[in-house]
Design an enzyme around this catalytic site. Sequence first.
Site, mmCIF file in Angstrom:
data_model
loop_
_atom_site.group_PDB
_atom_site.id
_atom_site.type_symbol
_atom_site.label_atom_id
_atom_site.label_comp_id
_atom_site.label_asym_id
_atom_site.label_seq_id
_atom_site.Cartn_x
_atom_site.Cartn_y
_atom_site.Cartn_z
ATOM 1 N N PHE A 6 39.118 40.912 50.540
ATOM 2 C CA PHE A 6 39.495 39.250 50.953
ATOM 3 C C PHE A 6 40.309 39.716 52.078
ATOM 4 O O PHE A 6 41.402 40.431 52.209
ATOM 5 C CB PHE A 6 40.173 38.658 49.812
ATOM 6 C CG PHE A 6 39.465 38.453 48.613
ATOM 7 C CD1 PHE A 6 38.810 37.107 48.357
ATOM 8 C CD2 PHE A 6 39.475 39.401 47.792
ATOM 9 C CE1 PHE A 6 37.908 36.972 47.425
ATOM 10 C CE2 PHE A 6 38.667 39.058 46.495
ATOM 11 C CZ PHE A 6 37.952 37.693 46.306
ATOM 12 N N ASP A 7 40.279 38.339 52.996
ATOM 13 C CA ASP A 7 41.497 38.160 53.754
ATOM 14 C C ASP A 7 42.647 37.384 52.731
ATOM 15 O O ASP A 7 42.310 37.509 51.721
ATOM 16 C CB ASP A 7 40.950 37.243 54.899
ATOM 17 C CG ASP A 7 41.902 36.382 55.653
ATOM 18 O OD1 ASP A 7 42.851 37.189 56.291
ATOM 19 O OD2 ASP A 7 42.208 35.409 55.665
#
Length: 213
Positions: A6-7
């Site tokens: 994930f960002d």
Amino acid sequence: MKAVIFDFDGTLADTLPVCFYAFQAVFKEFDNLEINEKEIVAMFGPSETGIIKENLKNQNHDLAIERYYEKYREHHPQIVQDNQEINDLLNHLKSQGYKLGVVTGKGSRSLDISLEELQMQEMFDVIITGDDVTIPKPHPEGLNKALAMLGVQNHEAIFIGDSDADISAGKQANIYTIGVQWLPNFQTVQFTVQPNLTLNSIKEFHFVLESQD
């Protein structure tokens, strides 16, 4: 699929408003400059330290950087709300045996503040911040590092982010890349680089996971 990367800002946590607040406070105090959110987003790429060093005219960068982190920590509890849907998603992924990673342009200090405030410190198998790369997103360096540390191939992972830089980095790393607009504040309304999939809710991602089973 073995790993989900994930960002962070705008993807795992609704932290963009506190980032904006801290940057606006710093530019006002040190340059007497009023900057809006669009102008701040245009600076994104480097970590907060890099943004201040590259854009602040006042040369007292060290003090400005410290002020940024003071403002970020001080206002985080009031501005950033805990998101139960995100918490449930991460716990579900872990329970299903997926390896979890974060690749973010944030510096490690602000990320640590957010992870602590949101009680996510023990959630991820690997974390790559803006301090850990030579070239920030959209370059795929951070993602390639995360894959190596997780011990998975690019075709065994997916990357989830909310900005054009995220999507470009994911595509360059040859990872299945999902663009999300599932939090109240996200960076990109219209992706100029097309992700493999665009999702508007966390519930939709659960459907994607079920299709993998």
